[in-house]
Design an enzyme around this catalytic site. Structure first.
Site, short mmCIF file in Angstrom:
data_model
loop_
_atom_site.label_atom_id
_atom_site.label_comp_id
_atom_site.label_asym_id
_atom_site.label_seq_id
_atom_site.Cartn_x
_atom_site.Cartn_y
_atom_site.Cartn_z
N ARG A 137 0.80 -1.66 0.06
CA ARG A 137 -0.06 0.14 0.05
C ARG A 137 0.67 1.68 0.03
O ARG A 137 0.80 2.14 -0.49
CB ARG A 137 -1.27 -0.19 1.27
CG ARG A 137 -1.86 -1.75 1.54
CD ARG A 137 -3.23 -1.41 0.70
NE ARG A 137 -2.96 -1.72 -0.70
CZ ARG A 137 -2.65 -2.43 -1.14
NH1 ARG A 137 -2.26 -3.63 -0.35
NH2 ARG A 137 -2.58 -2.56 -2.02
N GLN B 160 -10.44 9.85 7.76
CA GLN B 160 -9.99 7.96 7.46
C GLN B 160 -9.09 7.12 7.02
O GLN B 160 -8.30 6.07 7.25
CB GLN B 160 -11.37 7.33 7.90
CG GLN B 160 -12.36 7.85 8.60
CD GLN B 160 -13.53 7.26 7.79
OE1 GLN B 160 -14.41 6.08 9.47
NE2 GLN B 160 -14.34 7.71 7.59
N HIS C 57 -7.20 7.55 11.20
CA HIS C 57 -6.73 6.38 11.60
C HIS C 57 -5.18 6.00 11.00
O HIS C 57 -4.96 5.22 11.11
CB HIS C 57 -6.91 5.40 10.28
CG HIS C 57 -8.51 4.78 11.20
ND1 HIS C 57 -10.18 4.62 10.00
CD2 HIS C 57 -9.75 5.50 12.05
CE1 HIS C 57 -11.00 5.20 11.07
NE2 HIS C 57 -10.62 5.05 11.96
N LEU D 37 -20.79 8.32 -3.33
CA LEU D 37 -21.56 7.96 -4.51
C LEU D 37 -22.66 7.58 -4.63
O LEU D 37 -23.73 7.13 -5.10
CB LEU D 37 -20.65 6.34 -4.89
CG LEU D 37 -20.22 5.79 -6.29
CD1 LEU D 37 -19.57 6.59 -7.85
CD2 LEU D 37 -19.31 5.04 -6.44
N1 APR Z 1 -16.97 9.49 -4.58
C1 APR Z 1 -17.40 9.13 -3.68
N2 APR Z 1 -17.68 8.07 -3.19
C2 APR Z 1 -17.04 7.12 -3.83
C3 APR Z 1 -16.39 7.01 -4.32
C4 APR Z 1 -16.55 7.91 -5.38
N3 APR Z 1 -15.48 8.34 -6.86
N4 APR Z 1 -16.06 5.30 -4.50
C5 APR Z 1 -16.87 4.66 -3.75
N5 APR Z 1 -17.18 5.90 -2.83
C6 APR Z 1 -18.04 5.37 -1.54
C7 APR Z 1 -18.50 4.11 -1.04
O1 APR Z 1 -19.86 4.19 -2.29
C8 APR Z 1 -18.40 3.82 0.15
O2 APR Z 1 -19.96 4.56 0.49
O3 APR Z 1 -17.20 5.14 -1.20
C9 APR Z 1 -17.15 4.65 0.34
C10 APR Z 1 -16.12 4.02 0.88
O4 APR Z 1 -16.57 3.27 2.43
P1 APR Z 1 -15.04 2.42 2.91
O5 APR Z 1 -14.75 1.28 1.51
O6 APR Z 1 -15.96 1.57 3.70
O7 APR Z 1 -14.50 2.47 3.50
P2 APR Z 1 -14.34 3.95 4.97
O8 APR Z 1 -16.13 4.52 4.96
O9 APR Z 1 -12.96 4.94 4.58
O10 APR Z 1 -14.34 3.33 5.76
C11 APR Z 1 -13.13 3.25 7.36
O11 APR Z 1 -12.81 1.01 7.56
O12 APR Z 1 -11.34 -0.75 7.04
C12 APR Z 1 -11.62 0.53 7.97
O13 APR Z 1 -9.77 2.37 9.13
C13 APR Z 1 -10.56 1.55 7.87
O14 APR Z 1 -10.62 4.18 7.53
C14 APR Z 1 -11.43 2.48 6.93
C15 APR Z 1 -12.04 2.49 7.79
#
Ligand code: APR
Length: 233
Positions: free
Chosen positions: A55, A87, A105, A198
Site C-alpha cells: 500500500r 480516515q 486512523h 457515490l
Molecule cells: N466518490 C465518492 N464516494 C465513493 C467513490 C467516489 N468515486 N467511490 C466509492 N465511494 C464510496 C462508496 O460508495 C463507499 O460508501 O466511498 C465509500 C467507501 O467506504 P469504505 O470502503 O467502507 O471506506 P471508509 O468508509 O473510509 O472505511 C472506514 O474502515 O477498514 C476501516 O480503517 C478503515 O478507514 C477505514 C474505515
C-alpha cells in the site's frame, strides 16, 4: 463559519486507491481481520507487513484528484475555521495542499516503534525489520489504527464538532465508529450536515442534505457553492 470535513476511502477512489468495502468486504483480496487487527499482526506479521508495504509503495503511483484539490482550496479560504478529519492512511490530502488535517486512523508514510513508542516518517518497506531510528530496536510496525485500537486526536475532533456550523462527510460508507457517529454529534451540537458520496451511506438518514455521485464532481461543486455563498454575505 466553522466547518468540519470527514473523508473516507471514496475520496481517493478516483486516484486509484482501492476502498475497503466495495469488493464484498475484502480489501485487496484480504479479510480486514487478517490485515487490520492487532491479532492479525500477531498471527502473521510477514503478511501484514507485506500488505502495508505494498500500500505504501502504491502511493508513489497515485496523485490527488479534483476532490482533494478542492478541499485544499477550501482551507485557503477558511483557514483555521476548517478542520479536515480523514480516515484515510494515504497522503493525498497533504499532497493536494491541506495542512489543518487529522489522520484519525494513522498514516502509511509513518512507522511506530513498539519498543520506544516513537513515531518517524517512513517511506521504505518494513517487512525486513529495519531498526527504529530512535532506539535501534527492530520493532517498527505500520503507524495505522487497527480495529480494536483507539483513533488519534479524538479530543481535538470532538471539540471541532462541538463548535462546527457545518459538518460534511465525503466518500465514507458510515460503517466504522467512531467516525460514523460524527454526523449525530454534529447535529446534536447544532451543525448543518451534508453527505457527498457515490451512493447513500449507512448513515445517510442523519444528513440534512445528501448528494450522490463521484467525489471528483461533487466536492469541487460543493466547495464552489460554499465559497460563493460566503462571498455574497
Ligand atoms: N466518490 C465518492 N464516494 C465513493 C467513490 C467516489 N468515486 N467511490 C466509492 N465511494 C464510496 C462508496 O460508495 C463507499 O460508501 O466511498 C465509500 C467507501 O467506504 P469504505 O470502503 O467502507 O471506506 P471508509 O468508509 O473510509 O472505511 C472506514 O474502515 O477498514 C476501516 O480503517 C478503515 O478507514 C477505514 C474505515
Amino acid at each position: 463559519m466553522k466547518v468540519v470535513v470527514l473523508t473516507g476511502a471514496g475520496i481517493s477512489a478516483e486516484s486509484g486507491v482501492s476502498t475497503f468495502r466495495d469488493a464484498g468486504g475484502l480489501w485487496e483480496g484480504h479479510s480486514v481481520a487478517d490485515v487490520a487487527t492487532p491479532e492479525g499482526f500477531e498471527r502473521d506479521p510477514a503478511l501484514v507487513h507485506a500488505f502495508y508495504d505494498a500500500r505504501r509503495a502504491q502511493l508513489e503511483l497515485v496523485t490527488p484528484n479534483p476532490a482533494h484539490l478542492a478541499l485544499a482550496e477550501l482551507e485557503e479560504t477558511l483557514g483555521d475555521d476548517l478542520l479536515l478529519v480523514t480516515q484515510n492512511v494515504d497522503d493525498l490530502h497533504e499532497r493536494a495542499g491541506s495542512r489543518r488535517l487529522v489522520h484519525m486512523h494513522g498514516q502509511l508514510r509513518s512507522a511506530w516503534c513498539t519498543s520506544c513508542d516513537g513515531r518517524c516518517p517512513w517511506t521504505a518497506p518494513l517487512a525486513d525489520g529495519p531498526p527504529c531510528p530512535g532506539c535501534g530496536a527492530a520493532s517498527l510496525r505500520p503507524d495505522i489504527v487497527w480495529f480494536g485500537e483507539v483513533p488519534r486526536q479524538m479530543d481535538r475532533i470532538e471539540a471541532a464538532l462541538a463548535a462546527a456550523d457545518l459538518f460534511v462527510s465525503i466518500g465514507t460508507s458510515g460503517a466504522v465508529y467512531p467516525a460514523a457517529g460524527f454526523v449525530q454529534l454534529a447535529r446534536l451540537w447544532g451543525a448543518h450536515t451534508v453527505e457527498l458520496n457515490l451512493e447513500p451511506s449507512q448513515g445517510t438518514v442523519w444528513f440534512r442534505d445528501a448528494r450522490h455521485g463521484p467525489a471528483s464532481m461533487l466536492v469541487p461543486a460543493w466547495v464552489a457553492e460554499l465559497t460563493a455563498r460566503r462571498l455574497s454575505r
